[in-house]
Design an enzyme around this catalytic site. Structure first.
Site, PDB file in Angstrom:
ATOM      1  N   ALA A  39      10.876   2.050  -5.101  1.00 38.83           N
ATOM      2  CA  ALA A  39      11.065   3.332  -5.802  1.00 38.83           C
ATOM      3  C   ALA A  39       9.794   3.873  -6.431  1.00 38.83           C
ATOM      4  CB  ALA A  39      12.151   3.186  -6.858  1.00 38.83           C
ATOM      5  N   ARG A  56      -1.300   5.968  -6.771  1.00 37.84           N
ATOM      6  CA  ARG A  56      -2.665   5.609  -6.386  1.00 37.84           C
ATOM      7  C   ARG A  56      -2.961   5.870  -4.906  1.00 37.84           C
ATOM      8  NH1 ARG A  56      -2.147  -0.297  -9.007  1.00 37.84           N
ATOM      9  NH2 ARG A  56       0.057   0.198  -8.683  1.00 37.84           N
ATOM     10  N   TYR A  87       9.006  -6.847  -2.568  1.00 41.95           N
ATOM     11  CA  TYR A  87       8.386  -5.568  -2.911  1.00 41.95           C
ATOM     12  C   TYR A  87       8.116  -4.774  -1.641  1.00 41.95           C
ATOM     13  CZ  TYR A  87       7.446  -7.020  -7.745  1.00 41.95           C
ATOM     14  OH  TYR A  87       7.573  -7.401  -9.048  1.00 41.95           O
ATOM     15  N   GLY A  88       8.512  -3.518  -1.675  1.00 39.43           N
ATOM     16  CA  GLY A  88       8.275  -2.650  -0.512  1.00 39.43           C
ATOM     17  C   GLY A  88       6.800  -2.479  -0.199  1.00 39.43           C
ATOM     18  N   GLU A 138       0.466  -8.897 -17.288  1.00 40.05           N
ATOM     19  CA  GLU A 138      -0.093  -7.876 -16.408  1.00 40.05           C
ATOM     20  C   GLU A 138      -1.566  -7.626 -16.742  1.00 40.05           C
ATOM     21  OE1 GLU A 138       1.502  -6.382 -13.674  1.00 40.05           O
ATOM     22  OE2 GLU A 138       2.770  -8.080 -14.197  1.00 40.05           O
ATOM     23  N   ASN A 185       0.560 -13.355  -9.745  1.00 43.12           N
ATOM     24  CA  ASN A 185       1.955 -13.194  -9.364  1.00 43.12           C
ATOM     25  C   ASN A 185       2.023 -12.342  -8.098  1.00 43.12           C
ATOM     26  OD1 ASN A 185       4.777 -12.698  -9.444  1.00 43.12           O
ATOM     27  ND2 ASN A 185       4.438 -10.845 -10.683  1.00 43.12           N
ATOM     28  N   ALA A 231      -5.522  13.339  48.498  1.00 44.17           N
ATOM     29  CA  ALA A 231      -6.155  13.845  47.277  1.00 44.17           C
ATOM     30  C   ALA A 231      -5.720  15.281  47.020  1.00 44.17           C
ATOM     31  CB  ALA A 231      -7.670  13.780  47.421  1.00 44.17           C
ATOM     32  N   TYR A 242       8.474  22.997  39.093  1.00 44.44           N
ATOM     33  CA  TYR A 242       8.996  23.858  38.036  1.00 44.44           C
ATOM     34  C   TYR A 242       8.914  25.305  38.482  1.00 44.44           C
ATOM     35  CZ  TYR A 242       9.425  25.631  33.207  1.00 44.44           C
ATOM     36  OH  TYR A 242       9.829  26.258  32.067  1.00 44.44           O
TER      37      TYR A 242
HETATM   38  C1  UD1 Z   1       3.451  -5.815  -9.571  1.00 45.00           C
HETATM   39  C2  UD1 Z   1       3.676  -6.921 -10.618  1.00 45.00           C
HETATM   40  C3  UD1 Z   1       2.424  -7.788 -10.702  1.00 45.00           C
HETATM   41  C4  UD1 Z   1       2.077  -8.374  -9.342  1.00 45.00           C
HETATM   42  C5  UD1 Z   1       1.970  -7.256  -8.263  1.00 45.00           C
HETATM   43  C6  UD1 Z   1       1.874  -7.889  -6.919  1.00 45.00           C
HETATM   44  C7  UD1 Z   1       5.218  -6.062 -12.332  1.00 45.00           C
HETATM   45  C8  UD1 Z   1       5.333  -5.503 -13.693  1.00 45.00           C
HETATM   46  N1  UD1 Z   1       3.983  -6.316 -11.887  1.00 45.00           N
HETATM   47  O1  UD1 Z   1       2.391  -4.987 -10.061  1.00 45.00           O
HETATM   48  O2  UD1 Z   1       2.643  -8.843 -11.624  1.00 45.00           O
HETATM   49  O3  UD1 Z   1       0.876  -9.090  -9.427  1.00 45.00           O
HETATM   50  O4  UD1 Z   1       3.140  -6.401  -8.303  1.00 45.00           O
HETATM   51  O5  UD1 Z   1       1.759  -6.942  -5.904  1.00 45.00           O
HETATM   52  O6  UD1 Z   1       6.219  -6.289 -11.683  1.00 45.00           O
HETATM   53  N2  UD1 Z   1       8.882  -0.158  -8.225  1.00 45.00           N
HETATM   54  C9  UD1 Z   1      10.151   0.348  -8.335  1.00 45.00           C
HETATM   55  N3  UD1 Z   1      10.526   0.968  -9.479  1.00 45.00           N
HETATM   56  C10 UD1 Z   1       9.695   1.076 -10.551  1.00 45.00           C
HETATM   57  C11 UD1 Z   1       8.395   0.537 -10.435  1.00 45.00           C
HETATM   58  C12 UD1 Z   1       8.016  -0.077  -9.279  1.00 45.00           C
HETATM   59  O7  UD1 Z   1      10.943   0.268  -7.400  1.00 45.00           O
HETATM   60  O8  UD1 Z   1      10.126   1.647 -11.565  1.00 45.00           O
HETATM   61  C13 UD1 Z   1       8.483  -0.827  -6.977  1.00 45.00           C
HETATM   62  C14 UD1 Z   1       7.301  -0.161  -6.272  1.00 45.00           C
HETATM   63  O9  UD1 Z   1       7.749   0.775  -5.330  1.00 45.00           O
HETATM   64  C15 UD1 Z   1       6.599  -1.328  -5.609  1.00 45.00           C
HETATM   65  C16 UD1 Z   1       6.948  -2.523  -6.495  1.00 45.00           C
HETATM   66  O10 UD1 Z   1       8.049  -2.131  -7.269  1.00 45.00           O
HETATM   67  O11 UD1 Z   1       7.099  -1.541  -4.295  1.00 45.00           O
HETATM   68  C17 UD1 Z   1       5.767  -2.930  -7.384  1.00 45.00           C
HETATM   69  O12 UD1 Z   1       5.385  -1.846  -8.195  1.00 45.00           O
HETATM   70  P1  UD1 Z   1       3.870  -1.543  -8.518  1.00 45.00           P
HETATM   71  O13 UD1 Z   1       3.832  -0.398  -9.457  1.00 45.00           O
HETATM   72  O14 UD1 Z   1       3.092  -1.440  -7.281  1.00 45.00           O
HETATM   73  O15 UD1 Z   1       3.466  -2.865  -9.311  1.00 45.00           O
HETATM   74  P2  UD1 Z   1       2.035  -3.544  -9.428  1.00 45.00           P
HETATM   75  O16 UD1 Z   1       1.239  -2.818 -10.445  1.00 45.00           O
HETATM   76  O17 UD1 Z   1       1.436  -3.714  -8.102  1.00 45.00           O
HETATM   77 CA    CA Z   2       1.892  -3.028  -6.046  1.00 44.44          CA
END
Ligand code: UD1
Ligand code: CA
Length: 472
Positions: A10, A15, A119-120, A171, A186, A396, A403
């Site tokens: 989500a 970035r 994570y997506g 974080e 993490n 050739a 068409y």
């Molecule tokens: C996150 C982790 C971090 C880890 C890193 C690894 C947290 C707080 N931090 O940081 O510890 O080292 O991933 O890649 O979890 N998303 C949602 N809803 C939200 C926020 C985020 O669905 O409200 C989803 C994003 O789409 C993404 C994932 O969660 O797929 C991670 O979010 P992102 O903001 O990229 O976290 P990082 O800062 O990378």
């Molecule tokens: Ca991320």
């Protein structure tokens, strides 16, 4: 204890600085989200909850179209897996953090469920690592996937006590100078019971620099509840995240390198692994040779001893054994049978089948056409909507005129026919078996078998003819 998987997708992906939602960016021919769904479904979960938000409709539509699509040639790998993935879409209207995202799914989970969080934006995580993490995590424990990258900047750091036990995650933005020096990070990927999540998540607070509900805070909470933490460490490449286009490009290179190395170890001779692009579900048999700058897309299968020349694009192509494709060919949605020779500079368009030992030469375009065994279209031709039998020679410059401005029409050329150079075959038309077509003919009616058909004005020379102006 049923396995349920939550995929967080989500986030806005600010970035990235593009209009596309982050998880809709492409890696190896598939969107990031499709990759994660594909890997998740290999674990045979009861349900996959995809938490979507930013531009969620677009995401849902793209994935659902692929899920219901019956065309085999939608680009991408493992469509069968994608199609059958038991996806439930959960909207996170406001993105208040990863903890908040997981919270949206809680009402759908049974206490007894085991929940794996992916994570997506961490798209090349492997099935085997996830399987290991699931096995390694004790019932009611919390399993964490950690890693130690060369540059941990931006990632959550793993805090351990002096016994080496994990006690919390901090974080980057909240870490003090000493914590920022920690190399272990993490990955975001974790597993625990739904019961634990229901206990821990509602207690999350937003007292951090980003004022978000951090999923990572559940680690300290678990420790305070004396919940066992099981961690597994993986190589950093596998769990690399994508947060901007530079990281996406870096991950693409890592992914491509992995695929190329896998093929090389299986006996595929790749001229340069840095100059091969694999964008789909690709099978290459041992002893095939792939020259530089080749792009393989969608579903491609290449048989033993094939040679794929440089600068060639193959999309949704099935290739038999001992096939030679010379340089600069573009081949799409076609079947090439054993021993045929294609190119250089050939274009084969959808719906074509090139028979055994057949040849398609330079500057030839073939569309929706079958070319029988041993038949040849060696130079400068357009052949569309045509059925060509065996041992046919197309001279050739031969063109099938398929068409009429409104409809497409079929041309049939029977076995052993010989079509002279620069002929136009105006479809619908049939050239009989063993027929000869004289060079330069414009064929408007069927040409009978075993005869020479000639359809051009007779050559004549004019005596005592003088040009109007003298040539200087
Ligand atoms: C996150 C982790 C971090 C880890 C890193 C690894 C947290 C707080 N931090 O940081 O510890 O080292 O991933 O890649 O979890 N998303 C949602 N809803 C939200 C926020 C985020 O669905 O409200 C989803 C994003 O789409 C993404 C994932 O969660 O797929 C991670 O979010 P992102 O903001 O990229 O976290 P990082 O800062 O990378
Ligand atoms: Ca991320």
């Amino acid at each position: 204890m049923a396995l349920n998987i939550i995929i967080l997708a989500a986030g806005q992906g600010k970035r990235m600085n593009t209009r596309l939602p982050k998880v809709m960016h492409i890696l190896g021919g598939l969107t990031l989200l499709e990759r994660v769904i594909h890997t998740a479904s290999q674990l045979n979960p009861e349900k996959i909850y995809v938490v979507y938000g930013h531009d969620g409709e677009h995401i849902r539509r793209t994935i659902s179209i692929k899920q219901t699509s019956s065309t085999a040639n939608v680009s991408g790998i493992g469509l069968s897996h994608l199609k059958e993935a038991p996806i439930t879409w959960i909207e996170q209207a406001e993105q208040l953090g990863t903890g908040h995202a997981v919270n949206q799914v809680l009402p759908y989970l049974n206490d007894k469920d085991q929940v794996l969080i992916l994570y997506g934006d961490v798209p090349i995580i492997s099935f085997s690592t996830l399987e290991k993490l699931l096995k390694h995590t004790v019932t009611n424990g919390l399993g964490l996937l950690v890693t130690t990258p060369n540059n941990p900047f931006g990632l959550g750091r793993i805090l351990r006590n002096h016994h080496g036990e994990i006690i919390a995650i901090v974080e980057q933005k909240d870490a003090n100078t000493a914590q920022q020096k920690i190399q272990e990070t993490n990955t975001g990927i974790m597993v625990t019971s739904a019961k634990n999540l229901k206990k821990w998540l509602p207690t999350l607070k937003t007292q951090n620099v980003q004022q978000e509900y951090y999923l990572t805070d559940i680690v300290a909470i678990a420790v305070s509840h004396a919940c066992p933490i099981n961690d597994i460490s993986v190589t950093p490449d596998e769990v690399r995240g994508v947060n901007n286009l530079v990281e996406l490009a870096q991950l693409e290179r890592i992914y491509q390198r992995q695929r190329a190395e896998q093929f090389m170890l299986e006996g595929v001779m790749i001229a340069d692994p840095e100059r091969l692009e694999i964008r789909g579900e690709i099978n290459i048999a041992p002893n095939a040779m792939i020259d530089i700058n080749v792009i393989l897309e969608g579903h491609v299968s290449i048989g033993e001893n094939c040679m794929i020349g440089p600068n060639t694009v193959l999309r949704d192509v099935i290739i038999g054994e001992n096939v030679t494709i010379k340089s600069h060919c573009v081949i799409e949605d076609a079947i090439l049978e054993d021993h045929c020779i294609i190119g250089p500079f050939a274009r084969i368009r959808p719906g074509s089948r090139i028979g055994q030992h057949a040849r398609v030469g330079n500057f030839v375009e073939i569309k929706n056409t079958t070319l029988g065994e041993n038949s040849k279209v060696p130079h400068l031709s357009y052949v569309g909507d045509t059925k060509i039998g065996q041992n046919v020679n197309m001279g050739a410059g031969t063109i099938t005129v398929n068409y009429d401005g409104i409809h497409k029409h079929q041309t049939i050329i029977k076995d052993n026919a010989f079509v002279g150079c620069n002929s136009a075959l105006i479809a619908p038309v049939e050239i009989g078996e063993n027929a000869y077509i004289a060079a330069g003919s414009t064929i408007t009616a069927n040409a009978p078998p075993n005869q020479l058909t000639i359809a051009r004005t007779k050559q004549r020379s004019i005596e005592r003819w003088k040009p109007k102006h003298k040539r200087t």
